[in-house]
Design a protein around this motif. Sequence first.
Motif, PDB file in Angstrom:
ATOM      1  N   SER A  52       0.805  -1.225   0.000  1.00  0.00           N
ATOM      2  CA  SER A  52       0.000   0.000   0.000  1.00  0.00           C
ATOM      3  C   SER A  52       0.837   1.273   0.000  1.00  0.00           C
ATOM      4  N   GLY A  53       2.169   1.147  -0.102  1.00  0.00           N
ATOM      5  CA  GLY A  53       3.025   2.320  -0.247  1.00  0.00           C
ATOM      6  C   GLY A  53       3.437   2.989   1.045  1.00  0.00           C
ATOM      7  N   VAL A  54       3.123   2.380   2.194  1.00  0.00           N
ATOM      8  CA  VAL A  54       3.521   2.956   3.485  1.00  0.00           C
ATOM      9  C   VAL A  54       5.005   2.705   3.739  1.00  0.00           C
ATOM     10  N   PHE A  55       5.480   1.480   3.436  1.00  0.00           N
ATOM     11  CA  PHE A  55       6.894   1.126   3.528  1.00  0.00           C
ATOM     12  C   PHE A  55       7.434   0.879   2.126  1.00  0.00           C
ATOM     13  N   ARG A  56       8.747   1.022   1.985  1.00  0.00           N
ATOM     14  CA  ARG A  56       9.419   0.638   0.744  1.00  0.00           C
ATOM     15  C   ARG A  56      10.211  -0.632   0.995  1.00  0.00           C
ATOM     16  N   ALA A  57      10.128  -1.572   0.067  1.00  0.00           N
ATOM     17  CA  ALA A  57      10.865  -2.820   0.203  1.00  0.00           C
ATOM     18  C   ALA A  57      12.361  -2.549   0.131  1.00  0.00           C
ATOM     19  N   THR A  58      13.126  -3.292   0.932  1.00  0.00           N
ATOM     20  CA  THR A  58      14.592  -3.200   0.859  1.00  0.00           C
ATOM     21  C   THR A  58      15.090  -3.879  -0.405  1.00  0.00           C
ATOM     22  N   GLU A  59      14.467  -4.995  -0.746  1.00  0.00           N
ATOM     23  CA  GLU A  59      14.795  -5.728  -1.971  1.00  0.00           C
ATOM     24  C   GLU A  59      13.510  -6.279  -2.577  1.00  0.00           C
ATOM     25  N   GLY A  60      13.578  -6.619  -3.871  1.00  0.00           N
ATOM     26  CA  GLY A  60      12.456  -7.234  -4.546  1.00  0.00           C
ATOM     27  C   GLY A  60      11.530  -6.215  -5.193  1.00  0.00           C
ATOM     28  N   GLU A  61      10.503  -6.721  -5.872  1.00  0.00           N
ATOM     29  CA  GLU A  61       9.567  -5.825  -6.540  1.00  0.00           C
ATOM     30  C   GLU A  61       8.160  -6.408  -6.541  1.00  0.00           C
ATOM     31  N   ILE A  62       7.213  -5.509  -6.739  1.00  0.00           N
ATOM     32  CA  ILE A  62       5.809  -5.868  -6.870  1.00  0.00           C
ATOM     33  C   ILE A  62       5.415  -5.691  -8.329  1.00  0.00           C
ATOM     34  N   LYS A  63       4.701  -6.675  -8.877  1.00  0.00           N
ATOM     35  CA  LYS A  63       4.204  -6.560 -10.250  1.00  0.00           C
ATOM     36  C   LYS A  63       2.681  -6.587 -10.243  1.00  0.00           C
ATOM     37  N   ILE A  64       2.109  -5.657 -10.985  1.00  0.00           N
ATOM     38  CA  ILE A  64       0.659  -5.619 -11.170  1.00  0.00           C
ATOM     39  C   ILE A  64       0.383  -5.791 -12.650  1.00  0.00           C
ATOM     40  N   ASP A  65      -0.343  -6.855 -12.969  1.00  0.00           N
ATOM     41  CA  ASP A  65      -0.606  -7.208 -14.373  1.00  0.00           C
ATOM     42  C   ASP A  65       0.688  -7.250 -15.186  1.00  0.00           C
ATOM     43  N   GLY A  66       1.741  -7.751 -14.549  1.00  0.00           N
ATOM     44  CA  GLY A  66       3.016  -7.951 -15.227  1.00  0.00           C
ATOM     45  C   GLY A  66       3.960  -6.772 -15.195  1.00  0.00           C
ATOM     46  N   ALA A  67       3.476  -5.597 -14.772  1.00  0.00           N
ATOM     47  CA  ALA A  67       4.325  -4.398 -14.767  1.00  0.00           C
ATOM     48  C   ALA A  67       4.902  -4.185 -13.367  1.00  0.00           C
ATOM     49  N   ALA A  68       6.219  -3.911 -13.283  1.00  0.00           N
ATOM     50  CA  ALA A  68       6.893  -3.724 -11.996  1.00  0.00           C
ATOM     51  C   ALA A  68       6.559  -2.356 -11.395  1.00  0.00           C
ATOM     52  N   HIS A  69       6.394  -2.328 -10.052  1.00  0.00           N
ATOM     53  CA  HIS A  69       6.100  -1.086  -9.342  1.00  0.00           C
ATOM     54  C   HIS A  69       6.966  -0.993  -8.086  1.00  0.00           C
ATOM     55  N   HIS A  70       7.380   0.242  -7.788  1.00  0.00           N
ATOM     56  CA  HIS A  70       8.089   0.526  -6.536  1.00  0.00           C
ATOM     57  C   HIS A  70       7.397   1.751  -5.933  1.00  0.00           C
ATOM     58  N   PHE A  71       6.433   1.512  -5.051  1.00  0.00           N
ATOM     59  CA  PHE A  71       5.625   2.602  -4.519  1.00  0.00           C
ATOM     60  C   PHE A  71       6.405   3.408  -3.475  1.00  0.00           C
ATOM     61  N   LYS A  72       6.428   4.736  -3.663  1.00  0.00           N
ATOM     62  CA  LYS A  72       7.128   5.606  -2.730  1.00  0.00           C
ATOM     63  C   LYS A  72       6.186   6.199  -1.678  1.00  0.00           C
ATOM     64  N   ARG A  73       4.889   6.147  -1.957  1.00  0.00           N
ATOM     65  CA  ARG A  73       3.907   6.700  -1.028  1.00  0.00           C
ATOM     66  C   ARG A  73       2.547   6.039  -1.293  1.00  0.00           C
ATOM     67  N   PRO A  74       1.613   6.126  -0.336  1.00  0.00           N
ATOM     68  CA  PRO A  74       0.300   5.490  -0.505  1.00  0.00           C
ATOM     69  C   PRO A  74      -0.470   5.967  -1.729  1.00  0.00           C
ATOM     70  N   GLU A  75      -0.324   7.237  -2.072  1.00  0.00           N
ATOM     71  CA  GLU A  75      -1.046   7.761  -3.236  1.00  0.00           C
ATOM     72  C   GLU A  75      -0.627   7.033  -4.514  1.00  0.00           C
ATOM     73  N   SER A  76       0.649   6.674  -4.622  1.00  0.00           N
ATOM     74  CA  SER A  76       1.127   5.942  -5.802  1.00  0.00           C
ATOM     75  C   SER A  76       0.472   4.569  -5.883  1.00  0.00           C
ATOM     76  N   ALA A  77       0.332   3.900  -4.740  1.00  0.00           N
ATOM     77  CA  ALA A  77      -0.318   2.586  -4.713  1.00  0.00           C
ATOM     78  C   ALA A  77      -1.794   2.708  -5.098  1.00  0.00           C
ATOM     79  N   ARG A  78      -2.447   3.747  -4.579  1.00  0.00           N
ATOM     80  CA  ARG A  78      -3.869   3.953  -4.896  1.00  0.00           C
ATOM     81  C   ARG A  78      -4.060   4.183  -6.390  1.00  0.00           C
ATOM     82  N   GLN A  79      -3.181   4.981  -6.994  1.00  0.00           N
ATOM     83  CA  GLN A  79      -3.286   5.249  -8.427  1.00  0.00           C
ATOM     84  C   GLN A  79      -3.027   4.000  -9.269  1.00  0.00           C
ATOM     85  N   ALA A  80      -2.285   3.035  -8.695  1.00  0.00           N
ATOM     86  CA  ALA A  80      -2.010   1.782  -9.406  1.00  0.00           C
ATOM     87  C   ALA A  80      -3.141   0.766  -9.235  1.00  0.00           C
ATOM     88  N   GLY A  81      -4.201   1.142  -8.476  1.00  0.00           N
ATOM     89  CA  GLY A  81      -5.353   0.258  -8.342  1.00  0.00           C
ATOM     90  C   GLY A  81      -5.353  -0.589  -7.088  1.00  0.00           C
TER      91      GLY A  81
END
Length: 502
Positions: A52-81
Amino acid sequence: MAVPRLAFENISKVFPGVKALSDVSFDVAPGEIHALLGENGAGKSTLLRILSGVFRATEGEIKIDGAAHHFKRPESARQAGIAMIHQELQQVPHLTVAQNMFLGHSLTRFGGIVVNRREQERRAAEALAMIDPTINPAAPISTLKVAQRQVVEIARALLDKAKIIAMDEPTSSLTPSEFERLADIIERLSTRGVSIIYVSHKMDEVFRVCQRATVMRDGKVVGMVDLKKTATAEVIAMMVGRELLAEEHHSHATTTTSVEARNLNTARVRDISFDLHKGEVLGVAGLVGSGRTELLRALSGADKVTSGTIKVDGKLLTLSNPRAAIAAGIGLLPEERKREGIIPDRSVTINMALPSMNRFSKGGFINHRKLKRAAEDLLKRVNLRPFQLDRQIRLFSGGNQQKAIIARWLAAGSRILLFDEPTRGIDVGAKSEIYHLIEVLAAEGHSVIVVSSELPEVMRVSDRVLVMRDGIIVAELGRDELSEETIVSHAVGKADSRPGAA
């Protein structure tokens, strides 16, 4: 193979001195209802905060529908659905339903000067119509029931066109019928392609609504299971790292009466009469609003008794306030643990000693050595983990906070213990420990009353069960009479054992 709606790939999270997550990988399909399971401290909340963008991962990535995301804040996660529905709802009580749904991104007009309330209410009504059209978007959210407020959060997610909704303990304050309503909404969201991550300690609910489960322990994924092909005991063993033995109930009830209540009346309960015996565990069941909590509040001196009598060990008791109840040996573990049971920023030791601080002080000064000895003894007895006596109580899991409150009443010398929803929001391993503690306390001669919304729990721990409805006791059931069907039939009014009842 279809592209997953959500994929965690080798997610790790390191805090100073602690590795909270280690190489967490799993995926969730479009429209899947996926359980995320584990004891408190397993890493579930940390993972969801990364999602949800509250923390940033130290390593690894999140993919949504195959696209990689690195959320820096909650608003970025919300905009990604991505939408997050927290156990403790993030709502502003004095605002309307629509205002809460547009919190942080209000619709405006006249160049952003004025909030367009009419348009907000129109769009909120459209989103609510998909799941519960009876909710008025112009109503103050404080006037809604908890279940309706959960629906508002889901509608808010739909408003944001969320593709992934993470639900953290969504039913901790819901009745069984409200859970069924929520389950229906979740299933309808699933058919529309919305993926759900469902976090719960209630195994019956997990198996009811979810297709697969990812199980975490100590910050790692220990397995992923098909819930249609896996036994509950197997999932629990994965969560706790061992099998939890199904303990038999052992009664320690005596014939000695410790509490005698006759014709008690308060603003919320009517004509309550019962006896509680030394060594007995007395369960109290009923629907939310039936008067269960209010009965315990009356016995603990928190609510005023307008008529009737209470005797403790044969002596008439005047409960003018909670101090009188504590002095008579009565201790209450409240339903709202975080709000009514603890001082979050004080140590677990201080929280344990709150009602009995006079035992550990003289002339206004605390004898810290004496307090520490008592804390070491009592907190070891309830198996506090981690065993850090100076740690703020808010940093402990819910189960360990409950253990500290139980230790509080042992420190105060309480012989009559009132437990209101003692395992709400607690993981399966800690539940087993609380059940064991209740039985040990009864064996030692304490008298215990347990209020619980979970019928298996009431049946597991109780020697007898009182069933309440509309502020009165409608049935008293012996252990050999206990079944979920029997309790529910009395609670909803399909059966009535009151004298003179039709």
